[in-house]
Design an enzyme around this catalytic site. Sequence first.
Site, PDB file in Angstrom:
ATOM      1  N   HIS A 219       0.804  -1.216   0.000  1.00 29.55           N
ATOM      2  CA  HIS A 219       0.000   0.000   0.000  1.00 29.55           C
ATOM      3  C   HIS A 219       0.832   1.258   0.000  1.00 29.55           C
ATOM      4  O   HIS A 219       0.455   2.276  -0.554  1.00 29.55           O
ATOM      5  CB  HIS A 219      -0.956  -0.008   1.188  1.00 29.55           C
ATOM      6  CG  HIS A 219      -2.118  -0.874   0.935  1.00 29.55           C
ATOM      7  ND1 HIS A 219      -2.197  -2.164   1.400  1.00 29.55           N
ATOM      8  CD2 HIS A 219      -3.225  -0.657   0.209  1.00 29.55           C
ATOM      9  CE1 HIS A 219      -3.313  -2.693   0.973  1.00 29.55           C
ATOM     10  NE2 HIS A 219      -3.962  -1.811   0.253  1.00 29.55           N
ATOM     11  N   GLU A 460      -4.720 -16.172 -19.218  1.00 32.45           N
ATOM     12  CA  GLU A 460      -3.472 -16.260 -18.468  1.00 32.45           C
ATOM     13  C   GLU A 460      -3.090 -17.703 -18.150  1.00 32.45           C
ATOM     14  O   GLU A 460      -2.106 -17.959 -17.487  1.00 32.45           O
ATOM     15  CB  GLU A 460      -3.483 -15.367 -17.220  1.00 32.45           C
ATOM     16  CG  GLU A 460      -4.739 -15.352 -16.416  1.00 32.45           C
ATOM     17  CD  GLU A 460      -4.747 -14.273 -15.323  1.00 32.45           C
ATOM     18  OE1 GLU A 460      -3.747 -13.596 -15.092  1.00 32.45           O
ATOM     19  OE2 GLU A 460      -5.806 -14.138 -14.679  1.00 32.45           O
ATOM     20  N   ASP A 484       0.979 -14.005 -15.490  1.00 35.22           N
ATOM     21  CA  ASP A 484       0.671 -15.400 -15.191  1.00 35.22           C
ATOM     22  C   ASP A 484       0.879 -16.311 -16.394  1.00 35.22           C
ATOM     23  O   ASP A 484       1.349 -17.434 -16.242  1.00 35.22           O
ATOM     24  CB  ASP A 484      -0.773 -15.525 -14.686  1.00 35.22           C
ATOM     25  CG  ASP A 484      -0.854 -15.162 -13.215  1.00 35.22           C
ATOM     26  OD1 ASP A 484       0.022 -15.612 -12.449  1.00 35.22           O
ATOM     27  OD2 ASP A 484      -1.759 -14.406 -12.828  1.00 35.22           O
ATOM     28  N   CYS A 531      -2.787  -6.863 -20.438  1.00 38.08           N
ATOM     29  CA  CYS A 531      -2.687  -6.069 -19.214  1.00 38.08           C
ATOM     30  C   CYS A 531      -1.583  -6.553 -18.287  1.00 38.08           C
ATOM     31  O   CYS A 531      -1.438  -6.065 -17.179  1.00 38.08           O
ATOM     32  CB  CYS A 531      -4.026  -6.004 -18.491  1.00 38.08           C
ATOM     33  SG  CYS A 531      -4.600  -7.611 -17.935  1.00 38.08           S
TER      34      CYS A 531
END
Length: 609
Positions: A219, A460, A484, A531
């Site tokens: 974060h 993926e 992935d 992506c």
Amino acid sequence: MAALSALFEARASMRSDGKSLTLQGIGASPGVAFGPAFLVERGRVRTPRYHLPPEKIDGEVARLHAAVELSDRQLEEVKARVARELDAAPRPIGGTREHALILDAYQSMLRDPFFLRELATVIRDERLNAEWAIRRVLRQIKGSLGGGDAYFRERRGDLDFLGDRLVKNLLGQAIEPYAVPPAGSVLVARDLSPADAMVLLVRGKIAGLVLDQGGRTGHTALLARAREIPAVVATGLSTARLAAGDVVALDGVRGTVILRPSPAELTGIEEGRTRFLTHERELLAGRDLPATTLDGVRVELHGNMEIPEEAPSLWAHGAEGIGLYRTEFLYLDRREAPTEEEHFSAYRALLQTAGSRQVTIRTFDLGADKVPGGARRHEANPAMGLRAIRFTLRSPRLFGAQLRGLLRASPYGRLRIMLPMLGGLDELREARAHLALAREELAREGTEIAERIPLGIMVELPAAAAIADRLARECDFFSIGTNDLVQYTLAADRGNPLVSYLYRPLHLGILRMLDFTVRAAHDAGIPVAMCGEMAGDPFYAAILVGLGFDELSMSLGSLLPVKKIIRALDAAESRQMVAEVMKLSTAEEIERFIRDRMRDRFGPLVEER
Ligand code: PEP
Ligand code: MG
């Protein structure tokens, strides 16, 4: 709470006795910065351990409750102070709502009856002091989190933060107030809890951020990116090697940090920063230009995001939409799943800020390493276990709440729903049935829903790529998740440095899958995006244009460099390049071929490799 001491001396000069030292970490937020170190030390508290006589047990439990209440009140004060500072901030600050939620999560942990009961049980059953009970229970919770990766390290850091605060309050040790980092300083910390980050990054006008620990998806890194503060994480031991005021320089793209740079290094860094800023300015000039090749082929460039507050920065860098919103980040820092209402308001807010831009929201990719606190199951091969769509299909309530939230938000913008890690048609059909059911229920309740919401899948898994022609008939778009796809195709864990030499996106096996998937999508008349991180690397831009991708989605810092390359490319020439590449055999040969071509053509933009 974390002990926090500011050791800054307002001295920008280099220490004359110190030697320069270069550390390699992970670039977490792009940009070059340097300035005097503002050290945030979170020295851990020494925790006493002793046994209590039976007559003191009740008093110890009461002492514990008093410390819990005090810690809760202190967190409330931090929230209020941050809210005041946000109100006074000259411009909106990204990443903050999420961080307020994390403070809320700390408070819910403090109020969690299970947690409090466990603490009291250790005190009563083992007649141990409250400080030790806290360490013991938190250690058990941390143990149950498992996982050695960056994500779990961060969650364990959150628990340490809470534990330190409780123990300090029990011991009556003062908790230092947050010091304001002087403008232009580089904040250096071992790790920074989201609560600390929220105050320190939001409050001060810091030039950069360096963390010994942390990961790119933490974060704190997300907040740095959202605020456009250059950052490097996972540097090892920078805090141990610095004194307050020592000059620190960092390159948030390369992930390098120089401690006490020599005059010559400092000049080099200053030049690097000037180059970066000039380059950024030049790139920003192209912000509103389309990513169109010289021969007129248009590629849409979208942004990847993890927290909703990243959206304004993505728009500011010319993102034409959101190509991937990793919604599991809504859930990772908390114990209870987001409610339908929380889903709805997060997605509605995002769609509203996007206006007419397309927003692709991915349903939860939970499982493997991304499991909310405490709920971890033990699987022998979690990456090949109950993850993503497999996990959500097994959790109909969780999935239902998300789907209903998405459908309810759909009238507020151009929503696309994307399913992660599809392996075959059965999963696609089952997910579609859940969506239809949610739509029916909402329609019965009289809720307004957009008439058409494209439903797409992430490609993926190698199996999905191999049957892309069949999948394309039953969904509205593809987005290839190379992070992935590469790991599963080459059986090379994306986070394991021992096999990183095998993780090659330009392996012919991967290129053939990309080629087949793009063709299958176009034959079926549906658009295809990428992506994964490969999409945001300028080095691959020509290959991806040549393969025929309609859309590339990437993180903030990649948008403008990739656009610049695409605008200088010729699509026909790129297609020719792909044809030539397909005749080669090894990843090495293909990489060399592309490197030579790209260097000839673009020099500095791809020279890093
Ligand atoms: C990917 O796998 O390429 C992807 C974009 O998804 P994630 O990185 O969230 O697994
Ligand atoms: Mg993925």
